[in-house]
Write a protein that holds these residues in place. Structure first.
Motif, PDB file in Angstrom:
ATOM      1  N   THR A   1      -9.050 -27.604 -17.161  1.00 30.79           N
ATOM      2  CA  THR A   1      -8.933 -26.345 -16.419  1.00 30.79           C
ATOM      3  C   THR A   1      -7.940 -26.504 -15.279  1.00 30.79           C
ATOM      4  OG1 THR A   1     -10.701 -26.869 -14.845  1.00 30.79           O
ATOM      5  CG2 THR A   1     -11.346 -25.848 -16.943  1.00 30.79           C
ATOM      6  N   PRO A   2      -7.302 -25.413 -14.844  1.00 35.05           N
ATOM      7  CA  PRO A   2      -6.392 -25.506 -13.688  1.00 35.05           C
ATOM      8  C   PRO A   2      -7.096 -25.991 -12.429  1.00 35.05           C
ATOM      9  CG  PRO A   2      -6.064 -23.442 -14.874  1.00 35.05           C
ATOM     10  CD  PRO A   2      -7.280 -24.072 -15.461  1.00 35.05           C
TER      11      PRO A   2
ATOM     12  N   SER B   1      -5.520 -33.871  -8.658  1.00 39.22           N
ATOM     13  CA  SER B   1      -4.311 -34.063  -7.872  1.00 39.22           C
ATOM     14  C   SER B   1      -4.640 -34.205  -6.390  1.00 39.22           C
ATOM     15  CB  SER B   1      -3.359 -32.889  -8.090  1.00 39.22           C
ATOM     16  OG  SER B   1      -2.179 -33.041  -7.352  1.00 39.22           O
ATOM     17  N   LYS B   2      -5.578 -33.413  -5.892  1.00 40.42           N
ATOM     18  CA  LYS B   2      -5.967 -33.487  -4.487  1.00 40.42           C
ATOM     19  C   LYS B   2      -6.573 -34.848  -4.153  1.00 40.42           C
ATOM     20  CE  LYS B   2      -9.164 -31.506  -1.101  1.00 40.42           C
ATOM     21  NZ  LYS B   2     -10.225 -30.506  -0.837  1.00 40.42           N
ATOM     22  N   VAL B   3      -7.449 -35.327  -5.016  1.00 42.57           N
ATOM     23  CA  VAL B   3      -8.097 -36.615  -4.756  1.00 42.57           C
ATOM     24  C   VAL B   3      -7.059 -37.734  -4.757  1.00 42.57           C
ATOM     25  CG1 VAL B   3      -9.698 -38.317  -5.721  1.00 42.57           C
ATOM     26  CG2 VAL B   3     -10.358 -35.913  -5.584  1.00 42.57           C
ATOM     27  N   ARG B   4      -6.096 -37.658  -5.651  1.00 40.85           N
ATOM     28  CA  ARG B   4      -5.050 -38.672  -5.688  1.00 40.85           C
ATOM     29  C   ARG B   4      -4.244 -38.660  -4.381  1.00 40.85           C
ATOM     30  NH1 ARG B   4      -2.678 -37.104 -10.031  1.00 40.85           N
ATOM     31  NH2 ARG B   4      -3.744 -38.486 -11.508  1.00 40.85           N
ATOM     32  N   ARG B   5      -3.926 -37.469  -3.898  1.00 42.62           N
ATOM     33  CA  ARG B   5      -3.181 -37.372  -2.640  1.00 42.62           C
ATOM     34  C   ARG B   5      -4.000 -37.900  -1.459  1.00 42.62           C
ATOM     35  NH1 ARG B   5      -1.988 -32.271  -4.669  1.00 42.62           N
ATOM     36  NH2 ARG B   5      -3.382 -31.293  -3.143  1.00 42.62           N
TER      37      ARG B   5
END
Length: 568
Positions: free
Chosen positions: A518-519, A526-530
């Motif tokens: 899902t988007p 992506s947020k957790v990676r950042r």
């Protein structure tokens, strides 16, 4: 028949006199058990790992004096062979030292073997100080047996996948009757079983019985679990020493088979060791006890918020050091709920730990007023929230300085990963007990402690309440972070990846695959990676954490601060 004493001891880095005294006491036990040789762990003379102490001439001089003392002591029992780990001088180009195994007997060095494979991965950096030994097997006749010798990493490359050299191949060519391996093998979840698998396979392949002697004890963030063992080529691991404690035990070897010192069969060795939570509990407690002792602390202090992280930290500290040696301080602000104080009181009553109340509302108000007076604008938002954490951190450090307690931080791996902590606030302290536990594991370990103690050591109200930093009205962790089961799955893949067990890796991968459908899920990943990459500067400034898993923050995961993580 060969009689071998395994001396699994808790060596202290740099304490040459203390380490030699331990070895001399163990050698006396070996003599009384009529052993032919007594085996100590890797770098047993100076402790593992001395790091840049090895660059100091005075340190090396003390090591040499300690070795000479051991040589003099060997004359007391002239027929006993001592297998000792020590740094020795290297000749020719390259590093100045070898990581060596020395066989001492009756005042002489009878054999020297220099470690060939020097690990420079994860927490290891031996190539920084040592030159590899020559590709040669070292074998010595002791009594009726030919004994071969290896040092730790030299025994881990029998598959030939990690290094170009395989010392086990060369050792097999020398055809010893038994191989003695001295080790400083750090402990993490699954490591014991991995050792058994690797050395059982090598014993079977080469037809060699193996004696594996490991160090025990905590050194900074690393814990050595001992669990020394003996392997037969066909039967596998037939003996295992105690885990997380010192032990000196004598085995006898006849016709390739091991027996107890009295000739009886050893107790069967379980394929699986402790459960995951029992392992975490034992490793954290030994790590804390040794860290405190070696740093000169007998007591600890913990900021008690009424939340699950501080509750678990207090429970583990009370078990490790004794409840009379642990102090809890609750520091309510205007934001704190009444339940935070009530839960702190109930927890400390259950643990038998002294609880001190130190309200911080007045200090916070004074800081806010002075900020506006000095800078011309009100303190608000994140800066105001973090102020509360920093006032608490200051109070705890004041107490630590005044009363000589070791301050324990309470952050878990999930929070440290994404920067959900306040520098110079809740990150203050000397050691973190939970820093290699994901938040979901914190809950699980709390439940384990309650079950193991047969009562609510940690009140169920603390376990059930939604996690919150309580730095803003009505705040919960879920306001800023994904649900912890999802967050932890993402973090496990990002931090540990293929170092995870097969089951843990598969479960985490399935969760992340689901999110990628899902988007919203892709945005979360992506947020957790950042957040992970953007919080390196915080982790570089936090206290050491006790290592539990294959890849822990600290020396086991070295990432730059000022870098572009282009894959974000």
């Amino acid at each position: 028949m060969l009689r071998i004493t395994l001396a699994q001891l808790n060596m202290t880095v740099g304490d040459i006199a203390g380490n030699t005294a331990k070895m001399e006491a163990a050698a006396r036990q070996a003599h009384e058990a009529q052993a032919n040789l007594v085996v100590f762990s890797e770098l047993s003379l100076c402790g593992y790992y001395p790091e840049d102490m090895l660059d100091e001439p005075a340190f090396l001089q003390r090591c040499e004096r300690g070795l000479q003392e051991l040589l003099a002591t060997t004359r007391q029992w002239p027929s006993l062979y001592w297998v000792v780990g020590a740094p020795t001088a290297a000749q020719g180009p390259g590093k100045r030292l070898h990581n060596s195994l020395l066989v001492l007997q009756n005042g002489q060095v009878r054999l020297q073997y220099d470690k060939q494979l020097l690990p420079t991965y994860n927490i290891f950096d031996e190539r920084r100080h040592f030159e590899p030994g020559r590709d040669v097997a070292k074998v010595l006749r002791i009594g009726d047996a030919q004994v071969g010798f290896l040092i730790c990493e030299d025994g881990w490359n029998d598959s030939g996948t990690d290094y170009a050299v395989n010392p086990f191949e060369r050792m097999a060519d020398a055809a010893p009757d038994v191989v003695v391996s001295i080790n400083a093998s750090p402990s993490n979840i699954g490591r014991r079983e991995q050792r058994h698998q690797v050395f059982s396979a090598a014993a079977r392949r080469h037809g060699l019985p193996i004696v594996y002697v490991n160090q025990v004890g905590g050194q900074d963030q690393v814990v050595f679990d001992g669990a020394s063992f003996a392997v037969e080529p066909m039967a596998g691991v037939v003996f295992e020493a105690e885990r997380f404690s010192e032990q000196v035990v004598t085995l006898q070897l006849a016709r390739g088979c091991f027996a107890q010192g009295d000739g009886s069969e050893p107790e069967p060795v379980a394929a699986q060791g402790l459960s995951t939570m029992a392992f975490y509990r034992a490793q954290i407690q030994l790590g804390l006890r040794d860290y405190a002792r070696r740093c000169g602390f007998t007591r600890a202090v913990v900021g008690c918020s009424g939340g699950i992280d501080s509750a678990l930290t207090l429970a583990l500290a009370a078990e490790a050091l004794g409840p009379d040696n642990v102090t809890a301080i609750t520091m309510p602000s205007r934001i704190s709920s009444s339940g935070s104080v009530d839960d702190s009181i109930a927890l400390c009553q259950q643990l038998g730990v002294a609880l001190i109340q130190h309200p911080i509302a007045a200090q916070v108000d004074a800081y806010v007023q002075q900020f506006q007076a000095s800078f011309g604008q009100p303190l608000s938002g994140l800066a105001l929230e973090n102020l509360q954490a920093r006032v608490r951190g200051t109070v705890l450090m004041e107490y630590s300085n005044s009363y000589g307690h070791l301050l324990l931080t309470t952050g878990n791996k999930s929070e440290l990963s994404v920067g959900y902590c306040t520098l110079y606030g809740d990150t203050n302290g000397g050691l973190g007990l939970l820093g290699d536990l994901y938040k979901t594991e914190v809950f699980e370990l709390c439940r384990h402690l309650n079950q193991a103690n047969g009562r609510e050591l940690i009140p169920q109200t603390i376990i059930d309440k939604p996690p919150s930093a309580e730095l803003a009205p009505g705040q919960t962790d879920q306001d800023s972070l994904p649900p912890y089961p999802l967050l932890d799955a993402m973090l496990k893949l990002l931090i540990e990846g293929e170092r995870l067990s097969d089951a843990e890796y598969q479960a985490a991968q399935e969760t992340v695959n689901m999110l990628q459908l899902t988007p919203e899920g892709r945005a979360m990943v992506s947020k957790v990676r950042r957040l992970l990459h953007g919080s390196e500067y915080k982790r570089h400034q936090t206290p050491p954490v006790i290592r539990l898993r294959p890849r822990a923050f600290g020396s086991g995961r070295q990432m730059p601060i000022a870098a572009s993580y282009a894959w974000d």
